[in-house]
Design a protein around this motif. Structure first.
Motif, mmCIF file in Angstrom:
data_model
loop_
_atom_site.group_PDB
_atom_site.id
_atom_site.type_symbol
_atom_site.label_atom_id
_atom_site.label_comp_id
_atom_site.label_asym_id
_atom_site.label_seq_id
_atom_site.Cartn_x
_atom_site.Cartn_y
_atom_site.Cartn_z
ATOM 1 N N GLY A 1 -15.805 30.052 -1.358
ATOM 2 C CA GLY A 1 -15.996 31.048 -2.407
ATOM 3 C C GLY A 1 -14.726 31.857 -2.597
ATOM 4 N N ALA A 2 -14.384 32.121 -3.846
ATOM 5 C CA ALA A 2 -13.124 32.809 -4.150
ATOM 6 C C ALA A 2 -13.063 34.205 -3.528
ATOM 7 C CB ALA A 2 -12.930 32.886 -5.657
ATOM 8 N N GLN A 3 -14.194 34.898 -3.451
ATOM 9 C CA GLN A 3 -14.200 36.243 -2.886
ATOM 10 C C GLN A 3 -14.020 36.244 -1.372
ATOM 11 O OE1 GLN A 3 -16.783 34.718 -4.257
ATOM 12 N NE2 GLN A 3 -18.532 34.892 -2.902
ATOM 13 N N ASN A 4 -14.196 35.104 -0.714
ATOM 14 C CA ASN A 4 -14.086 35.026 0.746
ATOM 15 C C ASN A 4 -12.749 34.493 1.235
ATOM 16 O OD1 ASN A 4 -16.701 36.013 1.219
ATOM 17 N ND2 ASN A 4 -17.549 34.018 0.753
ATOM 18 N N VAL A 5 -11.897 34.013 0.353
ATOM 19 C CA VAL A 5 -10.555 33.563 0.745
ATOM 20 C C VAL A 5 -9.654 34.780 0.682
ATOM 21 C CG1 VAL A 5 -8.656 32.018 0.211
ATOM 22 C CG2 VAL A 5 -11.002 31.252 -0.129
ATOM 23 N N LEU A 6 -9.129 35.216 1.832
ATOM 24 C CA LEU A 6 -8.429 36.495 1.917
ATOM 25 C C LEU A 6 -6.914 36.374 1.784
ATOM 26 C CD1 LEU A 6 -10.507 37.988 4.843
ATOM 27 C CD2 LEU A 6 -10.835 38.297 2.393
ATOM 28 N N THR A 7 -6.315 35.249 2.149
ATOM 29 C CA THR A 7 -4.859 35.115 2.108
ATOM 30 C C THR A 7 -4.454 33.937 1.222
ATOM 31 O OG1 THR A 7 -4.862 33.684 4.062
ATOM 32 C CG2 THR A 7 -4.589 36.052 4.434
ATOM 33 N N ASN A 8 -3.189 33.929 0.876
ATOM 34 C CA ASN A 8 -2.640 32.807 0.143
ATOM 35 C C ASN A 8 -2.358 31.644 1.088
ATOM 36 O OD1 ASN A 8 -2.640 34.067 -2.355
ATOM 37 N ND2 ASN A 8 -0.693 35.056 -1.943
ATOM 38 N N ALA A 9 -2.064 30.486 0.527
ATOM 39 C CA ALA A 9 -1.786 29.300 1.336
ATOM 40 C C ALA A 9 -0.465 29.477 2.096
ATOM 41 C CB ALA A 9 -1.717 28.067 0.458
ATOM 42 N N MET A 10 -0.502 29.213 3.401
ATOM 43 C CA MET A 10 0.698 29.243 4.210
ATOM 44 C C MET A 10 0.876 27.840 4.801
ATOM 45 S SD MET A 10 1.771 31.720 7.380
ATOM 46 C CE MET A 10 0.214 31.498 8.180
ATOM 47 N N LYS A 11 2.013 27.216 4.494
ATOM 48 C CA LYS A 11 2.257 25.847 4.960
ATOM 49 C C LYS A 11 2.495 25.852 6.467
ATOM 50 C CE LYS A 11 4.970 21.835 3.770
ATOM 51 N NZ LYS A 11 6.039 21.329 2.897
ATOM 52 N N VAL A 12 1.717 25.024 7.158
ATOM 53 C CA VAL A 12 1.808 24.947 8.613
ATOM 54 C C VAL A 12 2.616 23.726 9.036
ATOM 55 C CG1 VAL A 12 0.494 24.787 10.753
ATOM 56 C CG2 VAL A 12 -0.376 26.156 8.868
ATOM 57 N N ARG A 13 2.321 22.559 8.411
ATOM 58 C CA ARG A 13 3.073 21.337 8.736
ATOM 59 C C ARG A 13 2.882 20.309 7.628
ATOM 60 N NH1 ARG A 13 -0.750 19.063 13.396
ATOM 61 N NH2 ARG A 13 -2.384 18.890 11.917
ATOM 62 N N MET B 1 0.839 -1.172 0.000
ATOM 63 C CA MET B 1 0.000 0.000 0.000
ATOM 64 C C MET B 1 0.886 1.238 0.000
ATOM 65 S SD MET B 1 -3.224 0.824 2.367
ATOM 66 C CE MET B 1 -2.689 1.759 3.762
ATOM 67 N N LEU B 2 0.596 2.171 -0.886
ATOM 68 C CA LEU B 2 1.347 3.403 -1.020
ATOM 69 C C LEU B 2 0.777 4.459 -0.087
ATOM 70 C CD1 LEU B 2 3.565 4.876 -2.580
ATOM 71 C CD2 LEU B 2 1.808 5.564 -4.203
ATOM 72 N N ARG B 3 1.648 5.013 0.739
ATOM 73 C CA ARG B 3 1.193 6.031 1.676
ATOM 74 C C ARG B 3 1.245 7.404 1.018
ATOM 75 N NH1 ARG B 3 2.727 7.145 7.873
ATOM 76 N NH2 ARG B 3 1.788 9.175 7.946
ATOM 77 N N GLN B 4 0.163 8.143 1.119
ATOM 78 C CA GLN B 4 0.082 9.474 0.532
ATOM 79 C C GLN B 4 0.503 10.505 1.561
ATOM 80 O OE1 GLN B 4 -2.142 9.748 -2.491
ATOM 81 N NE2 GLN B 4 -1.422 11.779 -2.912
ATOM 82 N N ARG B 5 1.335 11.433 1.147
ATOM 83 C CA ARG B 5 1.771 12.518 2.028
ATOM 84 C C ARG B 5 0.871 13.731 1.845
ATOM 85 N NH1 ARG B 5 5.277 11.183 5.998
ATOM 86 N NH2 ARG B 5 6.905 9.854 5.214
ATOM 87 N N TYR B 6 0.466 14.328 2.941
ATOM 88 C CA TYR B 6 -0.347 15.531 2.898
ATOM 89 C C TYR B 6 0.343 16.638 3.672
ATOM 90 C CZ TYR B 6 -4.225 12.844 1.070
ATOM 91 O OH TYR B 6 -5.016 12.057 0.281
ATOM 92 N N ASN B 7 0.106 17.849 3.277
ATOM 93 C CA ASN B 7 0.579 19.031 3.973
ATOM 94 C C ASN B 7 -0.630 19.778 4.510
ATOM 95 O OD1 ASN B 7 3.309 18.614 3.125
ATOM 96 N ND2 ASN B 7 2.742 19.397 1.126
ATOM 97 N N THR B 8 -0.423 20.515 5.577
ATOM 98 C CA THR B 8 -1.486 21.330 6.141
ATOM 99 C C THR B 8 -1.210 22.787 5.793
ATOM 100 O OG1 THR B 8 -1.791 19.792 7.963
ATOM 101 C CG2 THR B 8 -2.693 21.982 8.254
ATOM 102 N N PHE B 9 -2.190 23.428 5.179
ATOM 103 C CA PHE B 9 -2.076 24.828 4.796
ATOM 104 C C PHE B 9 -3.109 25.637 5.559
ATOM 105 C CE2 PHE B 9 -0.465 22.414 1.242
ATOM 106 C CZ PHE B 9 0.716 23.081 0.940
ATOM 107 N N GLN B 10 -2.738 26.867 5.907
ATOM 108 C CA GLN B 10 -3.623 27.726 6.673
ATOM 109 C C GLN B 10 -4.062 28.913 5.817
ATOM 110 O OE1 GLN B 10 -1.917 29.700 10.145
ATOM 111 N NE2 GLN B 10 -3.689 28.965 11.287
#
Length: 62
Positions: free
Chosen positions: A48-60, A1-10
């Motif tokens: 909604g695109a108009q409600n997302v105020l910041t760009n993705a910031m990688k948390v972990r 089984m291949l493990r998928q890596r995920y990142n958390t963005f804020q």
């Protein structure tokens, strides 16, 4: 089984204060995705695109 890596963005997003009010408040949300572009697409689709105020910031990553 291949493990998928995920990142958390804020993101900072604008959400309604209540169901019956037009007033909105800003809050931070965490989204798990493969990369920043995927996380931004998920945030745009969910809030909604108009409600997302910041760009993705990688948390972990895990």
């Amino acid at each position: 089984m291949l493990r998928q890596r995920y990142n958390t963005f804020q993101f900072t997003v604008r959400v309604p204060m209540s169901k019956y009010s037009s007033a909105k408040r800003m809050t931070t949300v965490n989204i798990d995705a493969n990369d920043a572009h995927s996380a931004k697409c998920i945030a745009n689709a969910q809030y909604g695109a108009q409600n997302v105020l910041t760009n993705a910031m990688k948390v972990r990553n895990y």
